[in-house]
Design a protein around this motif. Structure first.
Motif, PDB file in Angstrom:
ATOM      1  N   THR A  35     -81.245 -24.389 -34.798  1.00  0.00           N
ATOM      2  CA  THR A  35     -82.321 -23.545 -34.255  1.00  0.00           C
ATOM      3  C   THR A  35     -83.527 -23.530 -35.193  1.00  0.00           C
ATOM      4  O   THR A  35     -84.653 -23.307 -34.744  1.00  0.00           O
ATOM      5  CB  THR A  35     -81.805 -22.116 -34.024  1.00  0.00           C
ATOM      6  OG1 THR A  35     -80.596 -22.194 -33.304  1.00  0.00           O
ATOM      7  CG2 THR A  35     -82.794 -21.296 -33.219  1.00  0.00           C
ATOM      8  N   ILE A  36     -83.295 -23.766 -36.503  1.00  0.00           N
ATOM      9  CA  ILE A  36     -84.407 -23.792 -37.457  1.00  0.00           C
ATOM     10  C   ILE A  36     -85.480 -24.772 -36.991  1.00  0.00           C
ATOM     11  O   ILE A  36     -86.672 -24.540 -37.145  1.00  0.00           O
ATOM     12  CB  ILE A  36     -83.896 -24.206 -38.857  1.00  0.00           C
ATOM     13  CG1 ILE A  36     -82.945 -23.156 -39.400  1.00  0.00           C
ATOM     14  CG2 ILE A  36     -85.048 -24.409 -39.820  1.00  0.00           C
ATOM     15  CD1 ILE A  36     -82.337 -23.518 -40.728  1.00  0.00           C
ATOM     16  N   PHE A  37     -85.053 -25.881 -36.386  1.00  0.00           N
ATOM     17  CA  PHE A  37     -86.004 -26.930 -36.034  1.00  0.00           C
ATOM     18  C   PHE A  37     -86.532 -26.790 -34.614  1.00  0.00           C
ATOM     19  O   PHE A  37     -87.235 -27.660 -34.127  1.00  0.00           O
ATOM     20  CB  PHE A  37     -85.347 -28.302 -36.235  1.00  0.00           C
ATOM     21  CG  PHE A  37     -84.800 -28.453 -37.626  1.00  0.00           C
ATOM     22  CD1 PHE A  37     -85.661 -28.642 -38.702  1.00  0.00           C
ATOM     23  CD2 PHE A  37     -83.444 -28.338 -37.879  1.00  0.00           C
ATOM     24  CE1 PHE A  37     -85.175 -28.746 -39.979  1.00  0.00           C
ATOM     25  CE2 PHE A  37     -82.951 -28.444 -39.159  1.00  0.00           C
ATOM     26  CZ  PHE A  37     -83.811 -28.646 -40.220  1.00  0.00           C
ATOM     27  N   THR A  51     -77.052 -22.067 -35.698  1.00  0.00           N
ATOM     28  CA  THR A  51     -78.136 -21.466 -36.472  1.00  0.00           C
ATOM     29  C   THR A  51     -78.949 -22.528 -37.190  1.00  0.00           C
ATOM     30  O   THR A  51     -80.164 -22.423 -37.276  1.00  0.00           O
ATOM     31  CB  THR A  51     -77.586 -20.463 -37.499  1.00  0.00           C
ATOM     32  OG1 THR A  51     -76.441 -21.032 -38.119  1.00  0.00           O
ATOM     33  CG2 THR A  51     -77.217 -19.160 -36.846  1.00  0.00           C
ATOM     34  N   PHE A  52     -78.258 -23.569 -37.690  1.00  0.00           N
ATOM     35  CA  PHE A  52     -78.999 -24.593 -38.439  1.00  0.00           C
ATOM     36  C   PHE A  52     -79.930 -25.366 -37.524  1.00  0.00           C
ATOM     37  O   PHE A  52     -81.084 -25.624 -37.865  1.00  0.00           O
ATOM     38  CB  PHE A  52     -78.017 -25.549 -39.128  1.00  0.00           C
ATOM     39  CG  PHE A  52     -78.687 -26.547 -40.019  1.00  0.00           C
ATOM     40  CD1 PHE A  52     -79.183 -26.147 -41.253  1.00  0.00           C
ATOM     41  CD2 PHE A  52     -78.847 -27.861 -39.626  1.00  0.00           C
ATOM     42  CE1 PHE A  52     -79.814 -27.058 -42.084  1.00  0.00           C
ATOM     43  CE2 PHE A  52     -79.481 -28.774 -40.451  1.00  0.00           C
ATOM     44  CZ  PHE A  52     -79.965 -28.365 -41.681  1.00  0.00           C
ATOM     45  N   THR A  99     -75.640 -16.400 -39.537  1.00  0.00           N
ATOM     46  CA  THR A  99     -74.594 -16.879 -38.637  1.00  0.00           C
ATOM     47  C   THR A  99     -73.484 -15.876 -38.396  1.00  0.00           C
ATOM     48  O   THR A  99     -73.080 -15.664 -37.256  1.00  0.00           O
ATOM     49  CB  THR A  99     -73.965 -18.168 -39.210  1.00  0.00           C
ATOM     50  OG1 THR A  99     -75.011 -19.075 -39.517  1.00  0.00           O
ATOM     51  CG2 THR A  99     -73.035 -18.801 -38.210  1.00  0.00           C
ATOM     52  N   ARG A 104     -86.527 -18.325 -38.402  1.00  0.00           N
ATOM     53  CA  ARG A 104     -86.413 -19.605 -37.686  1.00  0.00           C
ATOM     54  C   ARG A 104     -85.042 -19.763 -37.058  1.00  0.00           C
ATOM     55  O   ARG A 104     -84.910 -20.319 -35.972  1.00  0.00           O
ATOM     56  CB  ARG A 104     -86.677 -20.778 -38.635  1.00  0.00           C
ATOM     57  CG  ARG A 104     -88.090 -20.868 -39.154  1.00  0.00           C
ATOM     58  CD  ARG A 104     -89.094 -20.968 -38.037  1.00  0.00           C
ATOM     59  NE  ARG A 104     -88.920 -22.134 -37.218  1.00  0.00           N
ATOM     60  CZ  ARG A 104     -89.889 -22.967 -36.875  1.00  0.00           C
ATOM     61  NH1 ARG A 104     -91.106 -22.765 -37.294  1.00  0.00           N
ATOM     62  NH2 ARG A 104     -89.638 -23.990 -36.095  1.00  0.00           N
ATOM     63  N   MET A 105     -83.992 -19.265 -37.738  1.00  0.00           N
ATOM     64  CA  MET A 105     -82.642 -19.360 -37.177  1.00  0.00           C
ATOM     65  C   MET A 105     -82.541 -18.540 -35.897  1.00  0.00           C
ATOM     66  O   MET A 105     -81.693 -18.790 -35.057  1.00  0.00           O
ATOM     67  CB  MET A 105     -81.607 -18.881 -38.189  1.00  0.00           C
ATOM     68  CG  MET A 105     -81.352 -19.881 -39.278  1.00  0.00           C
ATOM     69  SD  MET A 105     -80.211 -19.231 -40.469  1.00  0.00           S
ATOM     70  CE  MET A 105     -80.216 -20.558 -41.656  1.00  0.00           C
ATOM     71  N   TRP A 153     -78.052 -18.747 -44.703  1.00  0.00           N
ATOM     72  CA  TRP A 153     -77.377 -19.347 -43.553  1.00  0.00           C
ATOM     73  C   TRP A 153     -76.198 -18.468 -43.114  1.00  0.00           C
ATOM     74  O   TRP A 153     -76.003 -18.197 -41.922  1.00  0.00           O
ATOM     75  CB  TRP A 153     -76.892 -20.738 -43.962  1.00  0.00           C
ATOM     76  CG  TRP A 153     -76.567 -21.654 -42.841  1.00  0.00           C
ATOM     77  CD1 TRP A 153     -76.736 -21.422 -41.519  1.00  0.00           C
ATOM     78  CD2 TRP A 153     -76.020 -22.961 -42.962  1.00  0.00           C
ATOM     79  NE1 TRP A 153     -76.332 -22.504 -40.796  1.00  0.00           N
ATOM     80  CE2 TRP A 153     -75.878 -23.464 -41.660  1.00  0.00           C
ATOM     81  CE3 TRP A 153     -75.631 -23.754 -44.038  1.00  0.00           C
ATOM     82  CZ2 TRP A 153     -75.374 -24.738 -41.406  1.00  0.00           C
ATOM     83  CZ3 TRP A 153     -75.127 -25.007 -43.776  1.00  0.00           C
ATOM     84  CH2 TRP A 153     -75.008 -25.497 -42.472  1.00  0.00           C
ATOM     85  N   PHE A 158     -72.223 -22.280 -37.207  1.00  0.00           N
ATOM     86  CA  PHE A 158     -73.164 -22.653 -38.264  1.00  0.00           C
ATOM     87  C   PHE A 158     -74.129 -23.719 -37.780  1.00  0.00           C
ATOM     88  O   PHE A 158     -75.310 -23.715 -38.147  1.00  0.00           O
ATOM     89  CB  PHE A 158     -72.402 -23.154 -39.494  1.00  0.00           C
ATOM     90  CG  PHE A 158     -71.871 -22.053 -40.348  1.00  0.00           C
ATOM     91  CD1 PHE A 158     -72.686 -21.438 -41.275  1.00  0.00           C
ATOM     92  CD2 PHE A 158     -70.578 -21.608 -40.197  1.00  0.00           C
ATOM     93  CE1 PHE A 158     -72.207 -20.410 -42.052  1.00  0.00           C
ATOM     94  CE2 PHE A 158     -70.094 -20.572 -40.963  1.00  0.00           C
ATOM     95  CZ  PHE A 158     -70.910 -19.979 -41.887  1.00  0.00           C
TER      96      PHE A 158
END
Lengths: 203, 415
Positions: free
Chosen positions: A43-45, A40-41, B309, B43-44, B305, A37
């Protein structure tokens, strides 16, 4: 270096093969899942890798196989001699060449022959580059241009006019006579560096 | 004055306006959430997502909707035509209906009329939501059955089995909320959470609800009904044009509806987070809507999310998880909550309550240790008789912790 011969099956005694135990990663615990988790989080930034293609065109590799080009000698005469070696080399049968004789009134290239008809069918071409290897005069090379999409089959058969390179400084549009006192051998040796004023028959 | 009394005084025109508002809010939220989901998942995965139609690609979902509406509407020859048409309508209407009992704001003034942004307040509001969700399953199973084709049938069966079994866990997780709030009305439950949110007090219930709402809405990692690699599009494989758009709309409105229900039941509904209670009076009470929607959006973000994932679960694992883990755990949790509630209502001394709670914790730990030991013994038993058969056998489905590899040095040299 000593030659290593492959082991034959009869030489291989399977009963004497040693085995050892290796740890497997197995199933992941709760923290392992949370790590996913976090990936993925975070990577948003990150900055997206996407190239916004029609607006931004990333340069290709230097030797990318793109559209072909028929080159010219420095005085503007064509390098193609209509030998058809490119067409014979082509594995996809995408090239069609018709040669013709040069005359004093109508000289397109130094030497005896020139390519009268030159077609490349980009619906067939696989961009392997064998035609470029086959060309004895470096008349045919490839550019880095890759935007070859179109809306009809006919438009994707490129004629000689579409493939010929541009006239650069010092070049004259053929047909015109060869450089004074030069033979085709001089052309290949690189003795001709630009057009001579006497070559411009249209003046 | 309770919310029920406040809403009860609404004139007819105000009810119409509210119904229209609920519809508009749901549709706009759907369009925005489709866009938001695609941008976020993008974006992910380190790509920008839709960014061409309108500023930041905001109008992408609308453009897709218009395109869908203009597509040819096909009804397969083998389809049961009437049911085939009714199924998407059932799906789309039911998901809007559950929004009727969700309190979006506290007391506000709308066109000079004192009211609350909640269409209606039933004494059994949450039961009504569960009932409506069950009716929504008909849309899925009828769509799968009436298509007259194998993939939709399998997808529809899977999806209805999934929704039904996760609805049980969902319903059970809500029971402890009812026990604590002493009511099934959504507005009463929100009012009961002024001091402590149930998401904190009844955390296990909240966790079970959060898991089962993902299963309920057929979303990743529980999107088995639409497993593209196995079932093409699941129950809506044969649907096109507006009928497909209705299913699409239903899916997203459903996500928003379950998120709204979770907000209402576990995160204090339209109430402000702790220490920000003073904001509830801003804009004449309308500021509570912002709190409500931001909580819903947090849930929506979690949905996205999860999708970004986790890989999809296998069908049997999924059903096993639902029936063998979620449902028993929630039943046990209800027992514990009910006992605690009765103890405190009967005025039992604090010592008794603490003793009961610690007894429960010890019991769970003991069961867990016993379970682990049994698992270890089972594994050892398998390893012991590993070389018993002299003929080849398919490997037993156990989790391997080690594997034999060749240690032949000679072979390595020659490689």
């Amino acid at each position: 270096m000593a030659e290593i011969e492959p082991l034959k099956n009869s030489e291989r005694d399977l009963t004497k093969v040693e085995f050892s135990q290796v740890d497997q990663p197995g199933s992941v615990g709760l923290l392992g899942h949370l790590k996913g988790f976090w990936i993925t989080f975070s990577t948003i930034f990150k900055k997206p890798e996407t190239v916004e293609y029609p607006e931004v065109k990333a340069p290709t590799q230097e030797r990318f196989h793109g559209r072909h080009q028929l080159n010219r000698h420095p005085d503007g005469l064509e390098k193609c001699i209509g030998c058809e070696l490119c067409a014979w080399a082509c594995p996809a049968d995408a090239i069609y060449v018709e040669g013709a004789d040069n005359t004093e009134e109508n000289r397109m290239s130094p030497g005896e022959r020139y390519g009268k008809v030159y077609q490349i069918n980009y619906l067939r071409c696989v961009f392997c580059g064998l035609c470029i290897e086959a060309c004895p005069t470096r008349a045919l090379t490839m550019t880095n241009e890759y935007e070859l999409a179109d809306d009809s089959r006919a438009k994707l058969i490129f004629e000689k006019d579409d493939l010929l390179g541009p006239l650069r400084a010092g070049m004259l549009m053929p047909p015109h006579p060869m450089y004074p006192d030069m033979t085709d051998t001089n052309y290949y040796k690189g003795d001709v560096t630009q057009a001579h004023p006497s070559q411009d028959v249209n003046k | 004055m309770t919310t029920a009394e406040l809403i009860g005084a609404d004139p007819g025109w105000l009810i119409t306006v509210k119904a229209l508002l609920v519809f508009v809010v749901c549709v706009v939220l759907t369009l925005m959430s489709v866009w938001g989901e695609r941008r976020l998942v993008g974006r992910m995965q380190q790509r920008p997502g839709p960014n061409r139609v309108g500023p930041f690609g905001l109008v992408q979902a609308l453009a897709d909707g218009v395109k869908l509406a203009l597509k040819e509407d096909l009804i397969p020859a083998a389809a049961d035509k009437i049911v085939f048409v009714i199924a998407p309508i059932i799906s789309a209407t039911t998901c809007f209906m559950s929004f009727a009992v969700i309190p979006i704001t506290g007391p506000v003034t709308l066109f000079g009329h004192k009211t609350a942004m909640q269409l209606t307040d039933l004494p059994v509001g949450v039961l009504y939501v569960l009932a409506i969700a069950s009716v929504g399953v008909y849309g899925i199973i009828l769509a799968g059955w009436s298509s007259g084709s194998t993939y939709p049938l399998l997808g529809g069966l899977r999806s209805s089995a999934q929704v039904i079994s996760y609805e049980i866990a969902m319903g059970l997780s809500l029971v402890s909320v009812f026990i604590y709030a002493g009511s099934m009305s959504t507005s009463d439950i929100v009012a009961a959470q002024t001091s402590w949110w149930y998401g904190v007090v009844l955390f296990p219930s909240f966790a079970i609800y959060a898991i089962s709402m993902v299963g309920e809405t057929n979303r990743a990692p529980f999107d088995l009904a639409e497993a593209e690699g196995e079932l093409v599009g699941g129950f809506h494989t044969e649907y096109s044009s507006l009928k497909f758009a209705l299913f699409f709309l239903a899916e997203y409105v459903n996500i928003i509806a379950v998120s709204a229900l979770a907000t209402t039941l576990f995160l204090g509904g339209y109430h402000a987070p702790p220490f920000l209670g003073f904001t509830e009076n801003w804009l004449g009470g309308w500021f509570t809507a912002i709190w409500f929607f931001s909580k819903v959006l947090v849930f929506f973000f979690v949905f996205v999310w999860l999708r970004g994932t986790l890989p999809r679960l296998r069908y049997d694992q999924f059903m096993q998880f639902g029936w063998k883990v979620l449902i028993p755990v929630s039943i046990l949790w209800i027992l514990v909550v009910a006992t605690l509630r009765v103890l405190s209502l009967q005025g039992a001394p604090r010592l008794v309550v603490v003793a009961f709670a610690s007894a429960v914790v010890f019991l769970i730990m003991a069961v867990n240790i016993g379970f682990e030991n049994a698992k270890k013994k089972k594994l050892e038993a398998i390893v012991d008789n590993a070389d018993a058969p002299s003929f080849s056998l398919p490997q037993l489905p156990v989790a391997l912790t080690s594997i034999n590899v060749s240690n032949n040095k000679e072979g390595v040299d020659r490689g």
